[in-house]
Each structure stands twice: as structure tokens, then as C-alpha cells.
Design an enzyme around this catalytic site. Structure first.
Site, PDB file in Angstrom:
ATOM      1  N   ASP A 125       0.851  -1.197   0.000  1.00 23.92           N
ATOM      2  CA  ASP A 125       0.000   0.000   0.000  1.00 23.92           C
ATOM      3  C   ASP A 125       0.885   1.245   0.000  1.00 23.92           C
ATOM      4  OD1 ASP A 125      -2.296  -1.524   0.163  1.00 23.92           O
ATOM      5  OD2 ASP A 125      -2.717  -1.068   2.267  1.00 23.92           O
ATOM      6  N   ARG A 176      -1.394  -0.761  -8.361  1.00 23.81           N
ATOM      7  CA  ARG A 176      -2.760  -0.342  -8.020  1.00 23.81           C
ATOM      8  C   ARG A 176      -2.792   1.178  -8.169  1.00 23.81           C
ATOM      9  NH1 ARG A 176      -3.902  -0.956  -2.052  1.00 23.81           N
ATOM     10  NH2 ARG A 176      -4.417  -3.107  -2.498  1.00 23.81           N
ATOM     11  N   THR A 218     -11.121   2.248  -7.349  1.00 21.55           N
ATOM     12  CA  THR A 218     -11.983   3.421  -7.199  1.00 21.55           C
ATOM     13  C   THR A 218     -13.445   3.009  -7.045  1.00 21.55           C
ATOM     14  OG1 THR A 218     -12.655   5.519  -8.219  1.00 21.55           O
ATOM     15  CG2 THR A 218     -12.243   3.687  -9.721  1.00 21.55           C
ATOM     16  N   ARG A 280     -10.232   6.875  11.175  1.00 21.62           N
ATOM     17  CA  ARG A 280      -9.538   7.496  10.041  1.00 21.62           C
ATOM     18  C   ARG A 280     -10.456   7.516   8.814  1.00 21.62           C
ATOM     19  NH1 ARG A 280      -5.202   5.511   6.904  1.00 21.62           N
ATOM     20  NH2 ARG A 280      -5.179   3.590   8.085  1.00 21.62           N
ATOM     21  N   ARG A 281     -11.095   6.373   8.540  1.00 19.05           N
ATOM     22  CA  ARG A 281     -11.995   6.282   7.381  1.00 19.05           C
ATOM     23  C   ARG A 281     -13.139   7.288   7.503  1.00 19.05           C
ATOM     24  NH1 ARG A 281      -9.706   2.257   4.707  1.00 19.05           N
ATOM     25  NH2 ARG A 281      -8.917   3.893   3.376  1.00 19.05           N
TER      26      ARG A 281
HETATM   27  P1  FDA Z   1     -14.483   9.280  -4.341  1.00 18.69           P
HETATM   28  O1  FDA Z   1     -13.805   9.636  -3.069  1.00 18.69           O
HETATM   29  O2  FDA Z   1     -14.942  10.359  -5.241  1.00 18.69           O
HETATM   30  O3  FDA Z   1     -15.672   8.322  -3.969  1.00 18.69           O
HETATM   31  C1  FDA Z   1     -16.612   7.865  -4.934  1.00 18.69           C
HETATM   32  C2  FDA Z   1     -17.838   7.386  -4.195  1.00 18.69           C
HETATM   33  O4  FDA Z   1     -17.518   6.328  -3.303  1.00 18.69           O
HETATM   34  C3  FDA Z   1     -18.457   8.498  -3.321  1.00 18.69           C
HETATM   35  O5  FDA Z   1     -19.843   8.356  -3.390  1.00 18.69           O
HETATM   36  C4  FDA Z   1     -17.953   8.181  -1.943  1.00 18.69           C
HETATM   37  O6  FDA Z   1     -18.850   8.614  -0.930  1.00 18.69           O
HETATM   38  C5  FDA Z   1     -17.847   6.657  -1.965  1.00 18.69           C
HETATM   39  N1  FDA Z   1     -16.750   6.247  -1.097  1.00 18.69           N
HETATM   40  C6  FDA Z   1     -15.448   6.316  -1.366  1.00 18.69           C
HETATM   41  N2  FDA Z   1     -14.707   5.833  -0.340  1.00 18.69           N
HETATM   42  C7  FDA Z   1     -15.598   5.460   0.612  1.00 18.69           C
HETATM   43  C8  FDA Z   1     -15.491   4.896   1.906  1.00 18.69           C
HETATM   44  N3  FDA Z   1     -14.306   4.623   2.468  1.00 18.69           N
HETATM   45  N4  FDA Z   1     -16.632   4.651   2.586  1.00 18.69           N
HETATM   46  C9  FDA Z   1     -17.838   4.920   2.042  1.00 18.69           C
HETATM   47  N5  FDA Z   1     -18.013   5.454   0.830  1.00 18.69           N
HETATM   48  C10 FDA Z   1     -16.918   5.727   0.118  1.00 18.69           C
HETATM   49  N6  FDA Z   1      -5.351   5.239  -0.881  1.00 18.69           N
HETATM   50  C11 FDA Z   1      -4.040   5.445  -0.606  1.00 18.69           C
HETATM   51  O7  FDA Z   1      -3.635   6.594  -0.402  1.00 18.69           O
HETATM   52  N7  FDA Z   1      -3.173   4.395  -0.565  1.00 18.69           N
HETATM   53  C12 FDA Z   1      -3.566   3.120  -0.812  1.00 18.69           C
HETATM   54  O8  FDA Z   1      -2.742   2.197  -0.773  1.00 18.69           O
HETATM   55  C13 FDA Z   1      -4.942   2.887  -1.097  1.00 18.69           C
HETATM   56  N8  FDA Z   1      -5.410   1.635  -1.351  1.00 18.69           N
HETATM   57  C14 FDA Z   1      -6.706   1.473  -1.785  1.00 18.69           C
HETATM   58  C15 FDA Z   1      -7.166   0.206  -2.163  1.00 18.69           C
HETATM   59  C16 FDA Z   1      -8.420   0.045  -2.684  1.00 18.69           C
HETATM   60  C17 FDA Z   1      -8.877  -1.309  -3.118  1.00 18.69           C
HETATM   61  C18 FDA Z   1      -9.293   1.193  -2.818  1.00 18.69           C
HETATM   62  C19 FDA Z   1     -10.642   1.061  -3.417  1.00 18.69           C
HETATM   63  C20 FDA Z   1      -8.863   2.419  -2.398  1.00 18.69           C
HETATM   64  C21 FDA Z   1      -7.584   2.579  -1.864  1.00 18.69           C
HETATM   65  N9  FDA Z   1      -7.143   3.817  -1.418  1.00 18.69           N
HETATM   66  C22 FDA Z   1      -5.814   3.985  -1.123  1.00 18.69           C
HETATM   67  C23 FDA Z   1      -8.119   4.921  -1.208  1.00 18.69           C
HETATM   68  C24 FDA Z   1      -8.235   5.793  -2.429  1.00 18.69           C
HETATM   69  O9  FDA Z   1      -7.045   6.505  -2.604  1.00 18.69           O
HETATM   70  C25 FDA Z   1      -9.391   6.792  -2.279  1.00 18.69           C
HETATM   71  O10 FDA Z   1      -9.160   7.634  -1.210  1.00 18.69           O
HETATM   72  C26 FDA Z   1     -10.747   6.155  -2.076  1.00 18.69           C
HETATM   73  O11 FDA Z   1     -10.910   5.039  -2.890  1.00 18.69           O
HETATM   74  C27 FDA Z   1     -11.848   7.173  -2.424  1.00 18.69           C
HETATM   75  O12 FDA Z   1     -11.715   7.599  -3.753  1.00 18.69           O
HETATM   76  P2  FDA Z   1     -12.673   7.106  -4.941  1.00 18.69           P
HETATM   77  O13 FDA Z   1     -11.824   6.911  -6.141  1.00 18.69           O
HETATM   78  O14 FDA Z   1     -13.443   5.928  -4.507  1.00 18.69           O
HETATM   79  O15 FDA Z   1     -13.558   8.372  -5.261  1.00 18.69           O
END
Ligand code: FDA
Length: 301
Positions: A125, A176, A218, A280-281
Site C-alpha cells: 500500500d 494499483r 476506485t 480514520r476512514r
Molecule cells: P471518491 O472519493 O470520489 O468516492 C466515490 C464514491 O464512493 C463516493 O460516493 C464516496 O462517498 C464513496 N466512497 C469512497 N470511499 C468510501 C469509503 N471509504 N466509505 C464509504 N463510501 C466511500 N489510498 C491510498 O492513499 N493508498 C492506498 O494504498 C490505497 N489503497 C486502496 C485500495 C483500494 C482497493 C481502494 C478502493 C482504495 C484505496 N485507497 C488507497 C483509497 C483511495 O485513494 C481513495 O481515497 C478512495 O478510494 C476514495 O476515492 P474514490 O476513487 O473511490 O472516489
């Protein structure tokens, strides 16, 4: 962010642990290895793969890093014993990155070596920007020893990511790609929503065209659509990429991705450290805070 969400966000440390626990149930598999195995089995039954994260914060003592290594080794054995379709995700600071880079490298190599023996895979990560250089160095070192058993993460909110993609492509890397979850300074990161999205798509294309295996991580439906379009336009085989999502987020989107025939991996966190992870989340995603408020006023949700 509405007033309600702002209140919950800033008052988060005051929210009672049982309340956070009720919300966390959706995002964390549980405290034990049994809980993680159960969540993985459920995801596998849905047609998705898993990646398991043992929850834990940055360690300052070597003994705690040793404990994390042991937990990951146990996890790999359990995945193998139960024939679960899952790999593991690790955080360098939990394995000693901030104590000593060499110590962390040895710990990561111990985990990746066992994963390689089992035909499994380890994702490193990406944490905040103070760790980026060290994490990429770590990836280079471990990749040299176990090229097909390790991958890393790049974040589309960082200015440097396009250059990092260029540097990594010659390795035939497994990346990733995500937006990035930490609050980073304006001097090094894009803060505008559309720019982070555009940089995601730009780097996704660059990675796929350059032959990298990409985990498209995402829940942003626009980016999921963009990912599907890019792989179609470039004629990328279904085994050269996967979508990735976090446990508990947007189950309907899981169905959309799977029913279109794409591979999907769900990030499954578990462990006794669920409380700091959940706080944190919730802080990072204030829209989730409304669930805390709802849990405060309802019973057994
Ligand atoms: P965006 O934030 O725009 O969210 C899109 C939609 O999804 C919104 O409706 C939002 O409310 C919903 N949503 C997103 N996250 C949510 C949550 N936690 N709970 C509820 N609803 C949520 N980051 C990083 O810095 N280092 C890493 O190693 C990783 N690893 C990682 C693995 C995987 C499998 C995922 C899916 C994500 C990560 N991340 C991460 C987190 C990533 O960087 C990012 O912060 C989140 O995925 C939120 O961004 P989105 O692309 O989902 O878009």
C-alpha cells in the site's frame, strides 16, 4: 459537507467506541482471522477476489513489526489452506519503515518470499508523501528478488505520479492506481476533484499502454466507466487489469463491474486495531459520518 457531517467529523474522537463499532462492521471484516476468512469466502462466492489487510498503525518498536510479519505469514497460510482467491496488502510503516528502511525491507521480503512459495502475491500500500520515495525504493528492491509476487500503489492526486509511472514502466510493474487518501500539501498534490480524476485517467492509459498490470481502485463511477472504456479502446485483455474496491462500499457497483465480465478485487481489512482504522476512514470521508449519527439514534442497525 453539511452541518451534521461537519459536527460528526470534528467530534469524531468523542463518538463512543460501540457506536463506531456499529458503523465499522460494514467496512471491517472483524477482529479475527476467522472473520477475514468468512468475508473473503463471501466475496469469492459473489465472484470477486480479495486482498486482505491486517489493520495496524505505524510501529515504533521492532517487536511490533515482528508481530505484524507473523500475522501476515499466518494469513497467507490460511488463504492457502482454505483455497481462498485472495492476496494480501501490507503497509510499510506497520513493518518498520519509520524505524529503519533495511529492517522494513527484510520484513517485506520475508512476507513476499512466503507468498512467492505459495504462488500468491503481496501489494505494498502507499501511505502519505513522507513514505513515497522509501516505498518505491522498497518496491524496486523486493521486485528484483520476486518480480511476479509483489506490486505497489500510485496515487493520482500527487504531482509526481506521472514521472513515477515513467520510472516504473521498464519493470513491467503491477500497480494499483487510486486517487490517494491522505491530506497532502498543495505544493505536491492536486486538490481539485476534476484534476485528480483527469490525472487518474491519464496515468491509467499510460500504465496500460506501457504493459503494466493495473488494479483500478476506485468507487467513483465516472472513473469505473473511464476504466472500462480505456481497456476496451486499447484492446486490453481481461487478465491484464482488475477493478478494486473497499469492503462495504457501494455493493451495487460491485455487481455492475462483475456482471460486465471484469475482474474485481475487494480490499478486506481485519484485526484488533479496527478502531483507529475506522476513525480514520470516517474522518477522511465525512459523507460516511451520517452513518455514525444514524447509529447514535437507532438501535441494532
Ligand atoms: P471518491 O472519493 O470520489 O468516492 C466515490 C464514491 O464512493 C463516493 O460516493 C464516496 O462517498 C464513496 N466512497 C469512497 N470511499 C468510501 C469509503 N471509504 N466509505 C464509504 N463510501 C466511500 N489510498 C491510498 O492513499 N493508498 C492506498 O494504498 C490505497 N489503497 C486502496 C485500495 C483500494 C482497493 C481502494 C478502493 C482504495 C484505496 N485507497 C488507497 C483509497 C483511495 O485513494 C481513495 O481515497 C478512495 O478510494 C476514495 O476515492 P474514490 O476513487 O473511490 O472516489
Amino acid at each position: 459537507m453539511n452541518l451534521f457531517e461537519t459536527m460528526v467529523k470534528h467530534g469524531m474522537p468523542l463518538v463512543p467506541k460501540p457506536i463506531v463499532g456499529r458503523v465499522a462492521r460494514r467496512y471491517v471484516a472483524g477482529e479475527s482471522l476467522d472473520d477475514a476468512a468468512r468475508a473473503l469466502r463471501a466475496m469469492n462466492d459473489e465472484g470477486a477476489m480479495g486482498t486482505v489487510d491486517v489493520l495496524g498503525e505505524e510501529v515504533k518498536e521492532e517487536s511490533k513489526a515482528d508481530r505484524a510479519v507473523a500475522e501476515y505469514l499466518g494469513l497467507l497460510e490460511r488463504i492457502e489452506a482454505e483455497k481462498l482467491d485472495a492476496n494480501v496488502s501490507i503497509k510499510p510503516t506497520m513493518l518498520g519503515l519509520k524505524i529503519d528502511q533495511g529492517l522494513c525491507e527484510n520484513n517485506v521480503k520475508t512476507i513476499v518470499a512466503r507468498a512467492a512459495e505459495l504462488g500468491n502475491f503481496v501489494r505494498i500500500d502507499m501511505e502519505d508523501h513522507t513514505c513515497t520515495d522509501a516505498t518505491l525504493d522498497l518496491y524496486h528492491a523486493v521486485h528484483e528478488a520476486y518480480p511476479s509476487s509483489v506490486g505497489v500503489v500510485l496515487q493520482s492526486y500527487l504531482h509526481r505520479t506521472t514521472a513515477d509511472v515513467s520510472d516504473l514502466l521498464s519493470l513491467g510493474p503491477n500497480i494499483r492506481l487510486c486517487k490517494g487518501i491522505y491530506r497532502e500539501p498543495l505544493a505536491i498534490s492536486w486538490h481539485d476533484f476534476d484534476t485528480v480524476r483527469a490525472n487518474f485517467v491519464y496515468n491509467l492509459e499510460k500504465l496500460l499502454e506501457g504493459g503494466a498490470y493495473v488494479g483500478i481502485a476506485t468507487h467513483d463511477r465516472h472513473l469505473v466507466w473511464a476504466g472500462m472504456s480505456v481497456v476496451d479502446r486499447l484492446g486490453i485483455g481481461r487478465d491484464a487489469y482488475e477493478f478494486q474496491m473497499l469492503l462495504g462500499v457501494d455493493p451495487d457497483l460491485r455487481k455492475v463491474i462483475l456482471s460486465a465480465g471484469h475482474r474485481l478485487r475487494i480490499y478486506v481489512p481485519f484485526g484488533s486495531d479496527w478502531y483507529p482504522y475506522s476513525i480514520r476512514r470516517l474522518r477522511e470521508n465525512p459523507s460516511v459520518a451520517k452513518h455514525v449519527m444514524r447509529a447514535m439514534f437507532t438501535r441494532g442497525s
